[in-house]
Design a protein around this motif. Structure first.
Motif, mmCIF file in Angstrom:
data_model
loop_
_atom_site.group_PDB
_atom_site.id
_atom_site.type_symbol
_atom_site.label_atom_id
_atom_site.label_comp_id
_atom_site.label_asym_id
_atom_site.label_seq_id
_atom_site.Cartn_x
_atom_site.Cartn_y
_atom_site.Cartn_z
ATOM 1 N N TYR A 129 0.855 -1.299 0.056
ATOM 2 C CA TYR A 129 0.082 0.213 -0.144
ATOM 3 C C TYR A 129 0.937 1.143 0.094
ATOM 4 O O TYR A 129 1.768 1.506 0.709
ATOM 5 N N THR A 130 0.479 2.073 -1.025
ATOM 6 C CA THR A 130 1.208 3.449 -0.956
ATOM 7 C C THR A 130 0.451 4.510 -0.518
ATOM 8 O O THR A 130 -0.587 4.926 -0.935
ATOM 9 N N ILE A 131 1.069 5.470 0.587
ATOM 10 C CA ILE A 131 0.437 6.476 1.141
ATOM 11 C C ILE A 131 0.405 7.551 0.207
ATOM 12 O O ILE A 131 1.541 7.778 -0.125
ATOM 13 N N PRO A 132 -0.699 8.315 0.039
ATOM 14 C CA PRO A 132 -0.641 9.472 -0.979
ATOM 15 C C PRO A 132 0.617 10.428 -0.320
ATOM 16 O O PRO A 132 0.912 10.704 0.603
ATOM 17 N N ASP A 133 1.118 11.061 -1.620
ATOM 18 C CA ASP A 133 2.122 12.032 -1.196
ATOM 19 C C ASP A 133 1.535 13.198 -0.472
ATOM 20 O O ASP A 133 0.700 13.697 -0.777
ATOM 21 N N GLY A 134 2.309 13.963 0.322
ATOM 22 C CA GLY A 134 2.308 14.777 1.089
ATOM 23 C C GLY A 134 1.215 14.712 2.321
ATOM 24 O O GLY A 134 1.021 15.486 3.074
ATOM 25 N N MET A 135 0.990 13.412 2.552
ATOM 26 C CA MET A 135 0.051 13.098 3.691
ATOM 27 C C MET A 135 0.923 12.972 5.047
ATOM 28 O O MET A 135 1.999 12.473 4.925
ATOM 29 N N LYS A 136 0.366 13.354 5.832
ATOM 30 C CA LYS A 136 1.225 13.407 7.362
ATOM 31 C C LYS A 136 1.179 11.889 7.848
ATOM 32 O O LYS A 136 0.292 11.231 7.500
ATOM 33 N N CYS A 137 2.423 11.513 8.252
ATOM 34 C CA CYS A 137 2.561 9.980 8.591
ATOM 35 C C CYS A 137 3.216 9.995 9.770
ATOM 36 O O CYS A 137 4.333 10.870 10.484
ATOM 37 N N ILE A 138 2.816 9.250 10.913
ATOM 38 C CA ILE A 138 3.198 8.943 12.130
ATOM 39 C C ILE A 138 3.492 7.422 12.279
ATOM 40 O O ILE A 138 2.582 6.694 12.000
ATOM 41 N N ASP A 139 4.545 7.295 12.779
ATOM 42 C CA ASP A 139 5.229 5.783 12.827
ATOM 43 C C ASP A 139 4.415 5.053 13.949
ATOM 44 O O ASP A 139 4.105 3.972 13.631
ATOM 45 N N LYS A 140 3.781 5.521 15.078
ATOM 46 C CA LYS A 140 3.136 4.819 15.978
ATOM 47 C C LYS A 140 1.766 5.849 16.192
ATOM 48 O O LYS A 140 1.200 6.186 15.179
#
Length: 142
Positions: A129-140
């Motif tokens: 699965y690829t998260i959309p570019d520019g989306m905020k991502c948090i490891d946990k």
């Protein structure tokens, strides 16, 4: 992005229609969670959760509940329809100010209201699965 023309309240229902709700204001936040528990729940790479003020939603119909311990050590109680099994929401009994709504309305005019602003638990994200570019991502967990 949220449609400012959404008229509240908006309604939602479980798959069989036995359980319904009215939501009176927009979610505080919407997250896409990639933890393994959410993957099991959704049967997909992630589950979308809308954090709702408890006072902003009213439910009608019967619900059953199931609980488990979260990685944080908090109790996570899940409410679901006893007829069709649709997951409705989760809550932490130590903090009743909000619920984590799983069952979102699917009407096109309100769909964007439940667009995630961040992806959490990306450390557990499935590789395909690829998260959309520019989306905020948090490891946990935020």
């Amino acid at each position: 992005m949220h449609n400012p023309n959404v008229k509240f309240p908006i309604s939602g229902a479980c798959q069989c229609g036995q359980l319904t709700y009215q939501l009176f204001e927009k979610p505080k936040m919407v997250l896409a969670c990639h933890c393994t528990e959410c993957q099991k729940l959704a049967g997909s790479p992630f589950s979308v959760t809308a954090v709702i003020d408890t006072s902003a939603i009213k439910f009608s119909g019967e619900m059953k509940e199931w609980s488990r311990s979260a990685d944080s050590g908090n109790e996570n109680i899940a409410k679901f329809c006893p007829n069709c099994g649709t997951r409705i929401y989760h809550y932490n009994p130590a903090d009743m100010s909000t619920i984590k709504l799983k069952l979102k309305p699917i009407a096109p005019e309100v769909a964007n209201l439940f667009e995630p602003s961040a992806h959490v638990w990306v450390s557990k994200k499935l590789s395909w699965y690829t998260i959309p570019d520019g989306m905020k991502c948090i490891d946990k967990q935020p």
